[in-house]
Design a protein around this motif. Sequence first.
Motif, PDB file in Angstrom:
ATOM      1  N   SER A  85       0.831  -1.211   0.000  1.00 18.10           N
ATOM      2  CA  SER A  85       0.000   0.000   0.000  1.00 18.10           C
ATOM      3  C   SER A  85       0.863   1.258   0.000  1.00 18.10           C
ATOM      4  O   SER A  85       0.562   2.228  -0.710  1.00 18.10           O
ATOM      5  CB  SER A  85      -0.921   0.002   1.217  1.00 18.10           C
ATOM      6  OG  SER A  85      -1.780  -1.106   1.188  1.00 18.10           O
ATOM      7  N   VAL A  86       1.934   1.245   0.781  1.00 20.83           N
ATOM      8  CA  VAL A  86       2.836   2.396   0.816  1.00 20.83           C
ATOM      9  C   VAL A  86       3.457   2.625  -0.558  1.00 20.83           C
ATOM     10  O   VAL A  86       3.515   3.761  -1.049  1.00 20.83           O
ATOM     11  CB  VAL A  86       3.936   2.203   1.898  1.00 20.83           C
ATOM     12  CG1 VAL A  86       5.054   3.216   1.748  1.00 20.83           C
ATOM     13  CG2 VAL A  86       3.333   2.273   3.287  1.00 20.83           C
ATOM     14  N   VAL A  87       3.912   1.549  -1.188  1.00 20.24           N
ATOM     15  CA  VAL A  87       4.510   1.664  -2.519  1.00 20.24           C
ATOM     16  C   VAL A  87       3.484   2.188  -3.520  1.00 20.24           C
ATOM     17  O   VAL A  87       3.782   3.060  -4.349  1.00 20.24           O
ATOM     18  CB  VAL A  87       5.099   0.308  -2.976  1.00 20.24           C
ATOM     19  CG1 VAL A  87       5.431   0.316  -4.449  1.00 20.24           C
ATOM     20  CG2 VAL A  87       6.321  -0.033  -2.149  1.00 20.24           C
ATOM     21  N   THR A  88       2.254   1.695  -3.435  1.00 18.66           N
ATOM     22  CA  THR A  88       1.197   2.152  -4.335  1.00 18.66           C
ATOM     23  C   THR A  88       0.931   3.640  -4.163  1.00 18.66           C
ATOM     24  O   THR A  88       0.808   4.385  -5.145  1.00 18.66           O
ATOM     25  CB  THR A  88      -0.095   1.350  -4.080  1.00 18.66           C
ATOM     26  OG1 THR A  88       0.180  -0.036  -4.293  1.00 18.66           O
ATOM     27  CG2 THR A  88      -1.211   1.795  -5.000  1.00 18.66           C
ATOM     28  N   VAL A  89       0.852   4.094  -2.925  1.00 19.11           N
ATOM     29  CA  VAL A  89       0.630   5.520  -2.654  1.00 19.11           C
ATOM     30  C   VAL A  89       1.797   6.351  -3.174  1.00 19.11           C
ATOM     31  O   VAL A  89       1.602   7.405  -3.796  1.00 19.11           O
ATOM     32  CB  VAL A  89       0.404   5.761  -1.147  1.00 19.11           C
ATOM     33  CG1 VAL A  89       0.436   7.238  -0.803  1.00 19.11           C
ATOM     34  CG2 VAL A  89      -0.919   5.140  -0.709  1.00 19.11           C
ATOM     35  N   LEU A  90       3.024   5.893  -2.939  1.00 16.90           N
ATOM     36  CA  LEU A  90       4.193   6.642  -3.404  1.00 16.90           C
ATOM     37  C   LEU A  90       4.240   6.722  -4.926  1.00 16.90           C
ATOM     38  O   LEU A  90       4.547   7.781  -5.490  1.00 16.90           O
ATOM     39  CB  LEU A  90       5.476   6.019  -2.863  1.00 16.90           C
ATOM     40  CG  LEU A  90       5.711   6.185  -1.366  1.00 16.90           C
ATOM     41  CD1 LEU A  90       6.965   5.430  -0.937  1.00 16.90           C
ATOM     42  CD2 LEU A  90       5.816   7.649  -0.999  1.00 16.90           C
ATOM     43  N   ILE A  91       3.949   5.609  -5.594  1.00 17.11           N
ATOM     44  CA  ILE A  91       3.946   5.620  -7.058  1.00 17.11           C
ATOM     45  C   ILE A  91       2.867   6.567  -7.574  1.00 17.11           C
ATOM     46  O   ILE A  91       3.079   7.319  -8.528  1.00 17.11           O
ATOM     47  CB  ILE A  91       3.767   4.202  -7.624  1.00 17.11           C
ATOM     48  CG1 ILE A  91       5.031   3.389  -7.369  1.00 17.11           C
ATOM     49  CG2 ILE A  91       3.450   4.227  -9.105  1.00 17.11           C
ATOM     50  CD1 ILE A  91       4.920   1.928  -7.752  1.00 17.11           C
ATOM     51  N   GLY A  92       1.703   6.542  -6.924  1.00 20.95           N
ATOM     52  CA  GLY A  92       0.639   7.464  -7.313  1.00 20.95           C
ATOM     53  C   GLY A  92       1.023   8.912  -7.114  1.00 20.95           C
ATOM     54  O   GLY A  92       0.762   9.775  -7.963  1.00 20.95           O
ATOM     55  N   ALA A  93       1.678   9.199  -5.981  1.00 27.12           N
ATOM     56  CA  ALA A  93       2.096  10.568  -5.696  1.00 27.12           C
ATOM     57  C   ALA A  93       3.153  11.040  -6.689  1.00 27.12           C
ATOM     58  O   ALA A  93       3.121  12.184  -7.153  1.00 27.12           O
ATOM     59  CB  ALA A  93       2.635  10.662  -4.271  1.00 27.12           C
TER      60      ALA A  93
END
Length: 68
Positions: free
Chosen positions: A16-24
Amino acid sequence: MTTTKPWYLSRTIWASVVTVLIGAVGLTGLPVDTIDGSSLTDTVVQAVTAFSGLVAIFGRLWASKKIG
């Protein structure tokens, strides 16, 4: 499921953290289409595992009281 584990050992949290970072990062306009989220998550989990192991080892070495 009766056993628990620290949050930082959860693959779901790190994915989830990686997904949020990639989205950001994508929102900033940087290209992220070449990033493999799955392998990035595995790398992050391995790094966190290694770091927590080092913290445990050095924490025990610098401890001022005995265990037990």
